[in-house]
Design a protein around this motif. Sequence first.
Motif, short mmCIF file in Angstrom:
data_model
loop_
_atom_site.label_atom_id
_atom_site.label_comp_id
_atom_site.label_asym_id
_atom_site.label_seq_id
_atom_site.Cartn_x
_atom_site.Cartn_y
_atom_site.Cartn_z
N PRO A 93 1.32 -1.50 0.42
CA PRO A 93 -0.12 0.02 0.09
C PRO A 93 0.65 1.23 0.15
O PRO A 93 0.14 2.60 -0.27
CB PRO A 93 -0.77 0.32 0.76
N GLY A 94 2.04 0.90 0.39
CA GLY A 94 3.00 2.03 0.65
C GLY A 94 3.97 2.68 -0.45
O GLY A 94 4.54 3.47 -0.82
N SER A 95 3.87 2.40 -1.65
CA SER A 95 4.77 2.10 -3.12
C SER A 95 4.33 3.29 -3.74
O SER A 95 3.62 3.56 -3.89
CB SER A 95 4.67 1.03 -3.65
N ASP A 96 5.33 4.08 -4.45
CA ASP A 96 5.02 4.65 -5.45
C ASP A 96 5.02 4.05 -6.84
O ASP A 96 5.77 3.21 -6.98
CB ASP A 96 5.91 5.61 -5.51
N TRP A 97 3.35 4.96 -7.29
CA TRP A 97 3.41 3.99 -8.50
C TRP A 97 3.57 4.97 -10.04
O TRP A 97 3.47 6.62 -9.18
CB TRP A 97 2.23 3.51 -8.63
N THR A 98 3.52 4.38 -10.66
CA THR A 98 4.32 5.24 -12.74
C THR A 98 2.89 4.86 -13.62
O THR A 98 3.73 3.53 -13.51
CB THR A 98 4.99 5.73 -12.31
N CYS A 99 2.90 5.48 -14.10
CA CYS A 99 2.36 5.05 -15.82
C CYS A 99 3.20 5.86 -16.90
O CYS A 99 2.78 6.92 -17.01
CB CYS A 99 0.91 5.03 -15.22
N PRO A 100 4.58 5.50 -17.20
CA PRO A 100 4.94 6.43 -17.78
C PRO A 100 5.11 5.97 -19.60
O PRO A 100 5.92 6.73 -20.76
CB PRO A 100 6.68 5.59 -17.78
N CYS A 101 4.00 4.66 -19.33
CA CYS A 101 3.32 5.17 -21.89
C CYS A 101 2.74 5.33 -21.81
O CYS A 101 1.24 5.45 -20.76
CB CYS A 101 4.83 3.76 -21.39
N MET A 102 1.90 4.72 -22.74
CA MET A 102 0.73 4.92 -24.07
C MET A 102 -0.55 3.39 -22.85
O MET A 102 -1.45 3.52 -23.46
CB MET A 102 1.27 5.18 -25.00
N CYS A 103 0.22 3.07 -21.93
CA CYS A 103 -0.44 1.27 -22.29
C CYS A 103 -2.19 2.00 -21.19
O CYS A 103 -1.95 2.96 -20.91
CB CYS A 103 -0.32 0.14 -21.43
N ARG A 104 -3.00 2.03 -21.46
CA ARG A 104 -4.13 1.57 -20.77
C ARG A 104 -4.52 0.56 -19.47
O ARG A 104 -4.37 -0.52 -19.86
CB ARG A 104 -5.67 2.03 -21.45
N GLY A 105 -4.90 0.70 -18.69
CA GLY A 105 -5.67 -0.36 -17.94
C GLY A 105 -5.48 -0.91 -16.84
O GLY A 105 -4.24 0.29 -16.34
N ALA A 106 -5.67 -2.11 -16.68
CA ALA A 106 -4.41 -2.62 -14.99
C ALA A 106 -2.74 -2.69 -15.69
O ALA A 106 -1.73 -2.47 -14.77
CB ALA A 106 -4.67 -3.51 -14.98
N THR A 107 -2.72 -2.78 -17.01
CA THR A 107 -1.00 -2.80 -17.30
C THR A 107 -0.28 -1.84 -17.51
O THR A 107 1.08 -1.63 -17.09
CB THR A 107 -0.78 -3.54 -18.97
N LYS A 108 -0.56 0.13 -17.37
CA LYS A 108 -0.28 0.87 -17.36
C LYS A 108 0.40 1.33 -16.59
O LYS A 108 1.40 2.40 -15.45
CB LYS A 108 -1.48 1.51 -17.71
N TRP A 109 0.83 0.23 -15.15
CA TRP A 109 0.72 0.65 -13.60
C TRP A 109 1.86 -0.29 -13.44
O TRP A 109 1.94 -1.38 -14.07
CB TRP A 109 -0.03 0.67 -12.45
#
Length: 289
Positions: free
Chosen positions: A29-45
């Motif tokens: 729960p305390g981790s840092d998340w990012t979405c650095p690309c053009m993916c959508r849905g659950a795979t972008k995180w």
Amino acid sequence: MDQPPTPKRLDSFSERTCWVCFATEEDEPGSDWTCPCMCRGATKWVHQVCLQQWIDEKQKGSSSIDVSCPQCQYPYQILYPSASPFLVCYEYLNRAITFSAPMILAGLTASSIYWVSFTYGIAVATVSLGRERSIAFFGNPESSILALTLPLLPWAVLSVKLVRLEVQALKFWYRFISPALYSLAKRIPILKSMATGHNPQKKFMAAPVAVLPFLSRCLLGTFSLPLIASTIGYALSYILKSQSSLRRTLLGGSIYLLLSYIAKISIEHHRGRLVGASPPTMATDYNFP
């Protein structure tokens, strides 16, 4: 009357799941998340730490390698902190060394092999011709072209040893000589009874050898051949009264090779086995030598 709470529907596409470690928000729960690309849905995180480790593995220590998303192939925008001129120069120097190190190592290896081979050729010429004649040979300009072939001598000897002439001789014997003797024996009344139980279709199969000990023995035999040939030739010089170093060395080497290959053929014949295409017609199978 209070209505029971409606259960919350979980949307699998809205949940955050790291595509590197497959952990969810509930797991970390305390981790840092990012979405650095053009993916959508659950795979972008993806976890920031997991992404950094994955990029480091792909770059293999070189920051000049571009890394893209494995799903959408979007190139990651990697921002590096500003470095001092010293670090920039060190980075370029490190890249140059990494690029040229295999070529430098290959050149040093080839040079070492050449000089070792050339030294072997000089040693063979010195042992065979003698000190005075070898100095005259290398000092003659007409012999310079012939001297360039000296590095080929150890490889020629090593190639002969790697072929295993004793095995080839046994295969030749059982493929050509033994059937010819079998056919000849069938036409001679005295030998006809001896050839009755012989299987002319037998083939010789050599025993397997370990690669590393075999190569080590071949190298040792190659480098010790000039010394052994010279020693045997020098011992025979008292009997033959020969003053020529070349004749003594050639004679000693010929005698040594003849005796060694006779012993090798005998040992290899004992270690190997004969494979026949059909069983013999008699209980006793006569083998020609």
